[in-house]
Design a protein around this motif. Structure first.
Motif, mmCIF file in Angstrom:
data_model
loop_
_atom_site.group_PDB
_atom_site.id
_atom_site.type_symbol
_atom_site.label_atom_id
_atom_site.label_comp_id
_atom_site.label_asym_id
_atom_site.label_seq_id
_atom_site.Cartn_x
_atom_site.Cartn_y
_atom_site.Cartn_z
ATOM 1 N N GLY A 4 0.872 -1.010 -0.274
ATOM 2 C CA GLY A 4 0.041 0.125 -0.453
ATOM 3 C C GLY A 4 0.993 1.337 -0.036
ATOM 4 O O GLY A 4 0.201 2.221 0.477
ATOM 5 N N VAL A 5 2.440 1.292 -0.492
ATOM 6 C CA VAL A 5 3.020 1.871 -0.181
ATOM 7 C C VAL A 5 2.877 3.039 -1.815
ATOM 8 O O VAL A 5 2.899 2.439 -2.661
ATOM 9 C CB VAL A 5 4.654 1.965 -0.218
ATOM 10 C CG1 VAL A 5 5.655 3.015 -0.452
ATOM 11 C CG2 VAL A 5 4.515 1.775 0.791
ATOM 12 N N PRO A 6 2.305 4.563 -1.543
ATOM 13 C CA PRO A 6 1.941 4.644 -2.882
ATOM 14 C C PRO A 6 3.445 5.455 -3.636
ATOM 15 O O PRO A 6 3.858 6.739 -3.288
ATOM 16 C CB PRO A 6 1.524 6.834 -2.717
ATOM 17 C CG PRO A 6 1.904 6.439 -1.511
ATOM 18 C CD PRO A 6 2.051 5.165 -0.856
ATOM 19 N N VAL A 7 3.966 4.421 -4.469
ATOM 20 C CA VAL A 7 5.568 4.433 -5.039
ATOM 21 C C VAL A 7 5.170 5.131 -6.079
ATOM 22 O O VAL A 7 4.481 5.278 -7.103
ATOM 23 C CB VAL A 7 5.978 3.065 -5.480
ATOM 24 C CG1 VAL A 7 6.993 3.108 -6.404
ATOM 25 C CG2 VAL A 7 5.318 2.199 -4.572
ATOM 26 N N PRO A 8 6.135 6.048 -5.988
ATOM 27 C CA PRO A 8 6.169 7.108 -7.100
ATOM 28 C C PRO A 8 6.978 6.687 -8.168
ATOM 29 O O PRO A 8 7.226 5.760 -8.286
ATOM 30 C CB PRO A 8 7.534 8.382 -6.195
ATOM 31 C CG PRO A 8 7.751 8.258 -5.658
ATOM 32 C CD PRO A 8 7.227 6.473 -5.033
ATOM 33 N N ASN A 9 7.015 7.512 -9.427
ATOM 34 C CA ASN A 9 7.428 6.871 -10.842
ATOM 35 C C ASN A 9 8.238 6.361 -11.086
ATOM 36 O O ASN A 9 8.661 5.109 -11.178
ATOM 37 C CB ASN A 9 7.559 7.936 -11.662
ATOM 38 C CG ASN A 9 5.498 8.515 -12.669
ATOM 39 O OD1 ASN A 9 5.016 7.502 -12.426
ATOM 40 N ND2 ASN A 9 5.922 9.522 -12.732
ATOM 41 N N SER A 10 9.787 6.753 -10.247
ATOM 42 C CA SER A 10 10.848 6.232 -9.918
ATOM 43 C C SER A 10 11.198 6.221 -8.567
ATOM 44 O O SER A 10 10.355 6.451 -7.564
ATOM 45 C CB SER A 10 11.860 7.319 -10.509
ATOM 46 O OG SER A 10 12.631 7.965 -9.853
ATOM 47 N N THR A 11 11.883 5.195 -8.248
ATOM 48 C CA THR A 11 12.175 4.786 -6.680
ATOM 49 C C THR A 11 13.634 5.390 -6.261
ATOM 50 O O THR A 11 14.108 5.045 -5.394
ATOM 51 C CB THR A 11 12.366 3.703 -6.209
ATOM 52 O OG1 THR A 11 13.077 2.708 -6.675
ATOM 53 C CG2 THR A 11 11.167 2.381 -6.988
ATOM 54 N N ARG A 12 14.000 6.277 -6.996
ATOM 55 C CA ARG A 12 15.432 7.117 -6.592
ATOM 56 C C ARG A 12 15.440 7.633 -5.342
ATOM 57 O O ARG A 12 13.994 8.224 -4.365
ATOM 58 C CB ARG A 12 15.705 8.303 -7.545
ATOM 59 C CG ARG A 12 15.800 7.793 -9.038
ATOM 60 C CD ARG A 12 15.947 8.465 -9.652
ATOM 61 N NE ARG A 12 16.792 10.023 -10.116
ATOM 62 C CZ ARG A 12 18.234 10.053 -11.052
ATOM 63 N NH1 ARG A 12 16.874 9.789 -12.275
ATOM 64 N NH2 ARG A 12 18.513 11.182 -10.870
ATOM 65 N N ALA A 13 16.449 7.874 -4.496
ATOM 66 C CA ALA A 13 16.125 8.124 -3.202
ATOM 67 C C ALA A 13 15.685 9.378 -3.060
ATOM 68 O O ALA A 13 14.753 9.867 -1.665
ATOM 69 C CB ALA A 13 17.841 8.682 -2.645
ATOM 70 N N TRP A 14 15.431 10.844 -3.906
ATOM 71 C CA TRP A 14 14.926 12.143 -3.046
ATOM 72 C C TRP A 14 13.730 11.937 -3.514
ATOM 73 O O TRP A 14 12.955 12.784 -3.136
ATOM 74 C CB TRP A 14 15.506 13.081 -4.368
ATOM 75 C CG TRP A 14 15.513 12.490 -5.956
ATOM 76 C CD1 TRP A 14 16.420 12.151 -6.391
ATOM 77 C CD2 TRP A 14 14.445 12.885 -6.233
ATOM 78 N NE1 TRP A 14 16.350 12.151 -7.873
ATOM 79 C CE2 TRP A 14 14.175 12.722 -7.800
ATOM 80 C CE3 TRP A 14 13.297 13.490 -5.993
ATOM 81 C CZ2 TRP A 14 14.179 12.739 -9.171
ATOM 82 C CZ3 TRP A 14 11.939 13.649 -7.448
ATOM 83 C CH2 TRP A 14 13.097 13.192 -8.586
ATOM 84 N N ASP A 22 9.388 8.714 6.617
ATOM 85 C CA ASP A 22 8.570 8.999 7.909
ATOM 86 C C ASP A 22 7.415 7.977 7.634
ATOM 87 O O ASP A 22 7.183 7.425 8.847
ATOM 88 C CB ASP A 22 7.887 10.608 8.085
ATOM 89 C CG ASP A 22 9.625 11.531 8.245
ATOM 90 O OD1 ASP A 22 11.064 11.210 9.031
ATOM 91 O OD2 ASP A 22 9.401 12.147 8.513
ATOM 92 N N GLU A 23 6.782 8.180 6.949
ATOM 93 C CA GLU A 23 5.099 7.902 7.401
ATOM 94 C C GLU A 23 5.625 5.802 7.052
ATOM 95 O O GLU A 23 4.894 4.997 7.821
ATOM 96 C CB GLU A 23 4.513 7.529 6.104
ATOM 97 C CG GLU A 23 3.116 7.762 5.933
ATOM 98 C CD GLU A 23 2.021 8.203 5.708
ATOM 99 O OE1 GLU A 23 0.519 7.619 4.816
ATOM 100 O OE2 GLU A 23 2.169 8.897 4.755
ATOM 101 N N TYR A 24 6.067 5.958 6.008
ATOM 102 C CA TYR A 24 6.455 4.215 5.971
ATOM 103 C C TYR A 24 7.929 3.363 6.557
ATOM 104 O O TYR A 24 8.539 4.012 5.334
ATOM 105 C CB TYR A 24 6.247 3.632 4.624
ATOM 106 C CG TYR A 24 4.794 4.679 3.970
ATOM 107 C CD1 TYR A 24 3.843 3.507 3.958
ATOM 108 C CD2 TYR A 24 4.535 5.714 3.670
ATOM 109 C CE1 TYR A 24 2.608 3.489 3.510
ATOM 110 C CE2 TYR A 24 3.496 5.940 2.819
ATOM 111 C CZ TYR A 24 2.697 5.184 3.329
ATOM 112 O OH TYR A 24 1.052 5.513 2.620
ATOM 113 N N PRO A 25 8.198 2.647 7.764
ATOM 114 C CA PRO A 25 9.058 2.364 8.039
ATOM 115 C C PRO A 25 10.096 1.416 6.915
ATOM 116 O O PRO A 25 11.150 1.403 6.710
ATOM 117 C CB PRO A 25 8.899 1.653 8.687
ATOM 118 C CG PRO A 25 7.698 2.516 9.739
ATOM 119 C CD PRO A 25 6.876 2.548 8.031
ATOM 120 N N VAL A 26 8.798 0.926 5.970
ATOM 121 C CA VAL A 26 10.230 0.177 5.127
ATOM 122 C C VAL A 26 10.304 0.633 4.323
ATOM 123 O O VAL A 26 11.863 -0.150 3.455
ATOM 124 C CB VAL A 26 8.716 -0.759 4.359
ATOM 125 C CG1 VAL A 26 7.524 0.425 3.686
ATOM 126 C CG2 VAL A 26 9.365 -1.463 3.648
#
Length: 607
Positions: free
Chosen positions: A287-297, A304-308
């Motif tokens: 259920g994590v709203p993953v952005p278009n990329s998973t780059r650090a920025w 903060d919201e998702y410990p994973v």
DNA sequence: GTGAAGGGCCAC
DNA sequence: AAACGTGGCCCTTCAC
């Protein structure tokens, strides 16, 4: 093409041969070797040619029987190299090679000069590198290759047979074909130079070519010198990072497995934590709203919201450290010297910057835990110097903007000074936020930053970012004008230049806004970044001349930084020479703003 | 097996 | 959501 050549195998013939060539101003120059690495192989042939008269010196005949085929022996100098260095019969050859009044024309001269430096014990004076000249002329355009055969084909329209290049140069008897090939490679160089020089002159590249040619020997020596890395320290650091990577990896695996399909909960399916696809799938299932990329920025705001997500970032950082800066770098330590001899490409980018590989010593993490592993051996010191804000000083000088120039003269804190000017307040009243905005603008402006990018990096709204940019450029109107001119001129000229005349050609589609924008940002940045490279290269030559016959050795360069190793007793004088060389080089291209060099002496490569 | 492309990230 | 420039290296994925 028929050429006259002579194979030289004894002292008398060598003296005579060198006498014949002594009064020539330019000589084609080439070597043949049994390996690509001067610490591993032997120097077999040295070829010198005025274009008609070619001498091929067989050094096996001068090694006094010390022609060892063994390679990788510990100990810096092989028996063969020792014998050649000590052989006085080779003095006429060394005199020719060393004489700066006789230009030696070689293709990728770094290679040949390294072998001569290490195996004959002398430096090559007066270098002309046809490889670098060809790259300068191409100026980053097209897919042109710059091997000797390619350059000969392009500039002379002739086909050069390089088949013998990879033949056995250690053999007791060289074949006629090998010797002819060796002779030809040297004999053709004066003609290649003549053709290149025509283009160099019409393209206005004579000054930058001189900078590049004069930089070859310093870089050749730097690669031979190598940079000492403390293996134990590196392993200790690597062990720490590996522990973090394993622990974070286990925890991340656990957190992610809550999101994979039921079956895998029983099947113990492992997620490949280095697979973007698998990790993204698992995050989505959680259920994590993953952005278009998973780059650090992109992920950072979700941490903060998702410990994973936080755990993923922790794992990524540790994985990067242990994968890119781990055991692999130790594999580059040369057994013969115990040091790292990286490969520096002198024109690594069209801007003139160096590129470095195997390993890339220009991307070692800035953290002290890594840098402190690169150090001076016992009894030696490192002198570390870098240009302070050189690119911004270049921009100030180019534009002549008085406010911007004043900010450099004003005080010790340049970014605070610009903040004071931009926001119209006293330096002591500048808030942390204001200084931060000014700092990021100062860095962003040399890359052609836009409002939306500035907004996202600062957290300002688009409107606020636009307003801050407007204030900034209103404060520095002539800088604004210079940047706008650079962006406008490139549309017609399709090229940009540095202070030394170095050129970058640009290809863009006028109907494609994206490609025009990219070209315009490049046109703003290239003269600045490239002039910085010009200055560093000029400094390397001045330094090279000033530290000759001292204990000082160039060991690394990182765009605006020079690292020199020397005897502890000579640290003070070496620092003075280094600072002076950098100052003089800077002053040759920047006059309206003072050049600042930060310099210190240490046992380790740290701030 | 090898190599290119894509994503990601280290440096200045 | 990368329209902020220059590089190199690592890993995965996918084609040959």
């Amino acid at each position: 093409m028929e050429i006259y050549f002579q194979l030289v195998t004894d002292a008398e013939a060598l003296k005579k041969a060198c006498d014949e060539l002594r009064n020539v101003r330019t000589l084609g120059f080439d070597v043949e070797t049994t390996d690509l690495d001067p610490y591993r192989g032997n120097l077999r042939l040295v070829q010198l040619s005025d274009g008609r008269n070619t001498k091929v010196v067989d050094l096996r005949a001068f090694a006094g029987g010390h022609w060892s085929v063994a390679s990788g022996q510990p100990g810096e100098i092989s028996e063969t190299a020792k014998a050649l260095r000590a052989n006085a019969d080779l003095e006429p050859l060394r005199e020719l090679l060393t004489n700066p009044k006789i230009t030696k024309i070689a293709h990728n001269a770094k290679f040949d000069t390294k072998w001569v430096r290490h195996h004959l014990g002398c430096e090559v004076g007066g270098v002309y590198d046809t490889y670098l000249a060809s790259i300068l002329i191409a100026a980053g355009e097209g897919e042109r290759r710059h091997g000797l055969a390619d350059v000969v084909q392009f500039f002379l329209g002739r086909t050069l047979d390089k088949a013998e290049q990879v033949s056995d140069w250690g053999a007791a008897e060289l074949s006629q074909s090998q010797i002819e090939y060796a002779a030809m490679d040297a004999a053709i160089m004066p003609e290649v130079k003549a053709k290149l020089d025509e283009r160099i002159a019409t393209d206005g590249l004579a000054d930058v070519l001189r900078i590049e040619n004069e930089c070859v020997m310093p870089i050749a020596e730097m690669e031979l010198n190598g940079f000492y890395l403390d293996t134990e320290r590196w392993r200790e650091q690597l062990e720490k990072v590996s522990v973090i990577q394993r622990r974070a990896g286990d925890e991340l695996q656990h957190l992610l497995s809550a999101g994979v399909a039921q079956a895998s909960l029983f099947g113990q399916t492992q997620i490949n934590l280095d697979s973007i696809e698998q990790v993204t799938d698992a995050l989505v299932n959680l259920g994590v709203p993953v952005p278009n990329s998973t780059r650090a920025w992109e992920l950072q705001p979700l941490a903060d919201e998702y410990p994973v997500v936080a755990k993923l970032l922790e794992y990524r950082a540790a994985a990067k450290a242990s994968q890119s800066f781990g055991e692999n770098i130790l594999e580059f330590i040369e057994p013969a010297t115990g040091r790292i001899h990286a490969d520096f490409r002198q024109i690594g980018a069209p801007t003139g910057r160096f590129a470095c590989s195997k390993p890339n010593l220009q991307q070692i993490p800035h953290e002290a835990e890594y840098r402190r592993c690169f150090m001076a051996p016992p009894g030696r010191k490192l002198v570390i110097a870098d240009y302070s804000q050189i690119e911004l000083r270049i921009l100030a000088d180019f534009s002549g903007d008085q406010n911007f120039i004043d900010a450099f003269v004003a005080g010790s804190d340049f970014h605070a000074a610009t903040a004071a000017q931009v926001f119209g307040i006293k330096a002591e009243d500048v808030s942390a936020d204001q200084r931060s905005f000014a700092k990021r603008l100062n860095f962003g402006v040399v890359y052609g930053i836009g409002a939306s990018r500035f907004a996202s990096m600062t957290g300002l709204t688009q409107r606020q970012a636009e307003e801050t940019l407007r204030r900034y450029f209103a404060t520095y109107p002539k800088m604004d004008e210079w940047l706008r001119n650079a962006a406008r001129n490139v549309l017609n000229e399709r090229s940009a230049r540095t202070a030394s005349g170095r050129m970058a050609r640009m290809n863009f589609d006028p109907n494609d806004r994206g490609s025009v924008g990219a070209a315009q940002r490049y046109a703003k940045n290239m003269p600045i970044q490239g002039t910085s490279a010009d200055i560093l290269k000029r400094a390397l030559r001045l330094l090279h001349d000033d530290i000759r016959d001292t204990s000082a050795r160039l060991v690394n360069i990182v765009h605006d930084e020079i690292v020199v190793e020397c005897d502890a007793a000579e640290a003070g004088s070496t620092a003075a020479k280094l600072e002076s060389a950098m100052q003089r080089a800077g002053s040759e291209y920047v006059s309206k703003v003072p050049i600042k060099v930060d310099i210190h002496t240490a046992d380790e490569w740290t701030k």
